[in-house]
Design a protein around this motif. Structure first.
Motif, PDB file in Angstrom:
ATOM      1  N   LYS A 251      12.822 -44.923   7.032  1.00 43.92           N
ATOM      2  CA  LYS A 251      13.206 -44.093   5.881  1.00 43.92           C
ATOM      3  C   LYS A 251      12.587 -44.552   4.568  1.00 43.92           C
ATOM      4  CE  LYS A 251      17.614 -43.132   8.108  1.00 43.92           C
ATOM      5  NZ  LYS A 251      18.993 -43.546   8.208  1.00 43.92           N
ATOM      6  N   LEU A 252      11.637 -45.459   4.629  1.00 43.72           N
ATOM      7  CA  LEU A 252      11.062 -45.967   3.372  1.00 43.72           C
ATOM      8  C   LEU A 252      10.290 -44.868   2.651  1.00 43.72           C
ATOM      9  CD1 LEU A 252       9.916 -49.542   4.452  1.00 43.72           C
ATOM     10  CD2 LEU A 252      12.061 -48.819   3.397  1.00 43.72           C
ATOM     11  N   THR A 253       9.481 -44.139   3.388  1.00 42.71           N
ATOM     12  CA  THR A 253       8.803 -42.951   2.851  1.00 42.71           C
ATOM     13  C   THR A 253       8.833 -41.899   3.950  1.00 42.71           C
ATOM     14  OG1 THR A 253       6.679 -43.846   3.611  1.00 42.71           O
ATOM     15  CG2 THR A 253       7.219 -44.151   1.267  1.00 42.71           C
ATOM     16  N   ARG A 254       8.632 -40.652   3.580  1.00 42.26           N
ATOM     17  CA  ARG A 254       8.618 -39.604   4.607  1.00 42.26           C
ATOM     18  C   ARG A 254       7.560 -38.568   4.257  1.00 42.26           C
ATOM     19  NH1 ARG A 254      12.815 -39.158   1.161  1.00 42.26           N
ATOM     20  NH2 ARG A 254      12.787 -37.226  -0.024  1.00 42.26           N
ATOM     21  N   ASN A 255       6.980 -38.003   5.308  1.00 45.51           N
ATOM     22  CA  ASN A 255       6.075 -36.866   5.131  1.00 45.51           C
ATOM     23  C   ASN A 255       6.892 -35.595   5.263  1.00 45.51           C
ATOM     24  OD1 ASN A 255       3.794 -38.499   4.830  1.00 45.51           O
ATOM     25  ND2 ASN A 255       3.550 -38.666   7.044  1.00 45.51           N
ATOM     26  N   TYR A 256       6.409 -34.515   4.690  1.00 46.17           N
ATOM     27  CA  TYR A 256       7.162 -33.270   4.739  1.00 46.17           C
ATOM     28  C   TYR A 256       7.117 -32.665   6.136  1.00 46.17           C
ATOM     29  CZ  TYR A 256       6.902 -33.835  -0.263  1.00 46.17           C
ATOM     30  OH  TYR A 256       6.990 -34.341  -1.518  1.00 46.17           O
ATOM     31  N   ALA A 352      10.234 -23.820  13.819  1.00 45.83           N
ATOM     32  CA  ALA A 352      10.283 -25.123  14.496  1.00 45.83           C
ATOM     33  C   ALA A 352      10.684 -26.224  13.513  1.00 45.83           C
ATOM     34  CB  ALA A 352       8.927 -25.436  15.135  1.00 45.83           C
ATOM     35  N   ALA A 353      10.167 -26.142  12.280  1.00 48.22           N
ATOM     36  CA  ALA A 353      10.528 -27.150  11.264  1.00 48.22           C
ATOM     37  C   ALA A 353      12.011 -27.045  10.915  1.00 48.22           C
ATOM     38  CB  ALA A 353       9.666 -26.972  10.016  1.00 48.22           C
ATOM     39  N   PHE A 354      12.522 -25.820  10.763  1.00 46.63           N
ATOM     40  CA  PHE A 354      13.953 -25.648  10.465  1.00 46.63           C
ATOM     41  C   PHE A 354      14.812 -26.179  11.613  1.00 46.63           C
ATOM     42  CE2 PHE A 354      12.446 -21.793   7.905  1.00 46.63           C
ATOM     43  CZ  PHE A 354      12.492 -22.480   6.700  1.00 46.63           C
ATOM     44  N   GLN A 355      14.362 -25.943  12.848  1.00 41.21           N
ATOM     45  CA  GLN A 355      15.160 -26.373  14.014  1.00 41.21           C
ATOM     46  C   GLN A 355      15.359 -27.890  14.036  1.00 41.21           C
ATOM     47  OE1 GLN A 355      16.722 -24.345  15.717  1.00 41.21           O
ATOM     48  NE2 GLN A 355      15.614 -22.404  15.843  1.00 41.21           N
ATOM     49  N   ILE A 356      14.354 -28.625  13.547  1.00 42.67           N
ATOM     50  CA  ILE A 356      14.467 -30.092  13.555  1.00 42.67           C
ATOM     51  C   ILE A 356      15.737 -30.520  12.824  1.00 42.67           C
ATOM     52  CG2 ILE A 356      13.433 -32.237  12.684  1.00 42.67           C
ATOM     53  CD1 ILE A 356      10.676 -30.905  13.134  1.00 42.67           C
ATOM     54  N   VAL A 357      15.964 -29.957  11.625  1.00 36.89           N
ATOM     55  CA  VAL A 357      17.154 -30.382  10.873  1.00 36.89           C
ATOM     56  C   VAL A 357      18.412 -29.628  11.319  1.00 36.89           C
ATOM     57  CG1 VAL A 357      15.957 -31.328   8.880  1.00 36.89           C
ATOM     58  CG2 VAL A 357      16.509 -28.904   8.923  1.00 36.89           C
ATOM     59  N   LEU A 358      18.266 -28.398  11.781  1.00 36.21           N
ATOM     60  CA  LEU A 358      19.446 -27.658  12.273  1.00 36.21           C
ATOM     61  C   LEU A 358      20.071 -28.364  13.472  1.00 36.21           C
ATOM     62  CD1 LEU A 358      18.135 -23.981  12.130  1.00 36.21           C
ATOM     63  CD2 LEU A 358      20.072 -24.874  10.827  1.00 36.21           C
ATOM     64  N   ASN A 359      19.224 -28.929  14.331  1.00 30.61           N
ATOM     65  CA  ASN A 359      19.703 -29.561  15.555  1.00 30.61           C
ATOM     66  C   ASN A 359      20.171 -30.995  15.339  1.00 30.61           C
ATOM     67  OD1 ASN A 359      19.187 -27.298  17.117  1.00 30.61           O
ATOM     68  ND2 ASN A 359      17.067 -27.921  17.504  1.00 30.61           N
ATOM     69  N   ARG A 360      19.845 -31.565  14.202  1.00 27.52           N
ATOM     70  CA  ARG A 360      20.180 -32.972  13.968  1.00 27.52           C
ATOM     71  C   ARG A 360      21.579 -33.069  13.376  1.00 27.52           C
ATOM     72  NH1 ARG A 360      16.202 -35.398   9.960  1.00 27.52           N
ATOM     73  NH2 ARG A 360      17.918 -35.043   8.522  1.00 27.52           N
ATOM     74  N   PRO A 361      22.417 -33.995  13.892  1.00 27.15           N
ATOM     75  CA  PRO A 361      23.766 -34.144  13.332  1.00 27.15           C
ATOM     76  C   PRO A 361      23.689 -34.561  11.862  1.00 27.15           C
ATOM     77  CG  PRO A 361      23.505 -35.434  15.350  1.00 27.15           C
ATOM     78  CD  PRO A 361      22.147 -34.949  14.975  1.00 27.15           C
ATOM     79  N   MET A 362      24.701 -34.179  11.095  1.00 27.19           N
ATOM     80  CA  MET A 362      24.755 -34.532   9.667  1.00 27.19           C
ATOM     81  C   MET A 362      25.170 -35.991   9.508  1.00 27.19           C
ATOM     82  SD  MET A 362      24.422 -31.792   7.391  1.00 27.19           S
ATOM     83  CE  MET A 362      25.736 -31.806   6.169  1.00 27.19           C
ATOM     84  N   LEU A 363      24.485 -36.687   8.602  1.00 28.67           N
ATOM     85  CA  LEU A 363      24.875 -38.054   8.250  1.00 28.67           C
ATOM     86  C   LEU A 363      25.937 -37.988   7.152  1.00 28.67           C
ATOM     87  CD1 LEU A 363      21.265 -39.497   7.909  1.00 28.67           C
ATOM     88  CD2 LEU A 363      22.858 -39.944   9.787  1.00 28.67           C
TER      89      LEU A 363
END
Ligand SMILES: [Zn+2]
Length: 377
Positions: A251-256, A352-363
């Motif tokens: 999590k130090l840096t992230r690409n879009y 596909a990009a939206f699905q990545i975060v839709l499918n990931r549990p919320m922190l």
């Protein structure tokens, strides 16, 4: 002819038996090798190795003649052994580029590893990047209004936990203070239009701010990038004592997740559609009038699919006024956002990009961000 074919075959055989564990090499199916370093390379990396020709001499496995002593040498080294030697002391925070990263990051990685031999002894990297917790220098920064690049002083301070820059060298007050808790850096050569271009984002009053910078010297630019990473790691270690570094390192840096143009309409869905630049930065979908705008016209939080967020590859039938035919309806608990894409492929990629975060549990901390978006004035 037969002879050189036979040699190429024996090289390929060596590659297969030596480097079974080297996933990167296997994926790329190398057709090149450095006969001075004894490693197999993909086509793209072989081009970068030509930049350090005094250290690495490359040949095609299939097209070039190989002597038996060269084959023997490769046989005695191989990618895994070279990695064990040249990557012995890579600091954990140091960014290791993949084949998806920009040429600058890959070129500087190869130079750091083989030319400067930075990772055989760990000290040099740490000292020059960010010890003792401080880095100061000049970067070209894009002006907010006229788009002109001006030389600005930047200071990265571990004690203050910030990156800041100054409009005048003798100015006391920085023009902007970017805190380590929300800062991100990502290379954007295409969007910025310069091979060393880097985008830095940070949050101000919970809204994203962008600045665009570069340095003529590629090493200097990548050093700033890694210095921001180590400063962020230090910040996280202090802010959350007890959490293992392995939690922070990704999590130090992230690409879009994705960027590009789409058309969008307003909240009433009655206005015409307008072309906007969209950026999907983790759970934040932002849109801009110009890709290099300092701040977004709007930001949308995309939560988890079990919390009333979804994405549909259609528009409501009554909607009109769009030029691009491939519509998407983005559903959040508050409202529906309607956008259109120029091509079917583009729509698939966005979904596909939206699905990545839709499918990931919320922190837990993401619920706080979501609450902010819900109560946004
Ligand atoms: Zn490669």
């Amino acid at each position: 002819q037969n002879n050189s074919e036979g040699r190429a075959m024996s090289l390929l055989h060596i590659y297969k038996t030596l480097d079974n564990n080297s996933t990167q090499v296997n994926q790329l199916n190398p057709e090149w090798a450095s006969y001075t370093l004894g490693v197999f390379l993909c086509h793209s990396c072989s081009g970068l190795h030509r930049n350090i020709a005094q250290i690495s001499k490359v040949k095609s496995l299939l097209l070039d003649p190989w002597s038996s002593s060269e084959i023997e040498f490769i046989n005695s080294v191989g990618n895994n052994a070279a990695k064990a030697k040249y990557e012995k002391m890579v600091p954990a925070f140091y960014y290791r580029p993949t084949n998806k990263d920009c040429q600058l990051l890959r070129d500087q990685w190869i130079r750091a590893k083989y030319e400067r031999k930075e990772f055989i002894f760990v000290k040099r990297v740490l000292v020059t990047l960010f010890l003792p917790g401080y880095r100061e220098g000049f970067l070209w920064k894009r002006g907010r209004d006229n788009g002109q690049y001006l030389n600005r002083k930047f200071i990265l301070s571990e004690r203050e936990g910030v990156l800041k820059y100054f409009n005048k060298n003798d100015a006391r007050e920085p023009k902007a203070i970017m805190k380590m808790d929300t800062i991100n850096a990502t290379f954007q050569p295409g969007k910025i239009g310069t091979p060393h271009g880097m985008q830095i984002t940070y949050l101000k009053d919970n809204s994203t701010r962008n600045i665009f910078v570069y340095h003529e010297d590629g090493k200097e630019m990548v050093d700033w990038f890694n210095a921001i990473r180590v400063a962020r790691l230090h910040y996280l270690q202090v802010a959350f004592p007890g959490a293992p570094d392995s939690e922070w390192l990704p999590k130090l840096t992230r690409n879009y997740l994705k960027e590009g143009y789409m058309e969008k309409t307003g909240p009433k869905h009655t206005e015409g559609f307008k072309k906007r630049w969209f950026t999907m930065d983790d759970r934040r979908l932002m849109y801009f009038k110009d890709p290099l705008d300092a701040y977004a016209r709007g930001e949308v939080f995309i939560g988890n699919k079990d919390h009333s967020y979804s994405v549909l590859p259609i528009l409501p039938p009554s909607v009109q006024g769009y030029h691009w035919q491939f519509g998407i309806t983005i559903v959040t608990p508050d409202r529906k956002f309607l956008v259109t894409c120029e091509t079917e492929k583009d729509r698939e990629d966005w979904i596909a990009a939206f699905q990545i975060v839709l499918n990931r549990p919320m922190l837990p901390q993401e619920y706080a961000v979501e609450a902010y978006f819900k109560h946004k004035p």
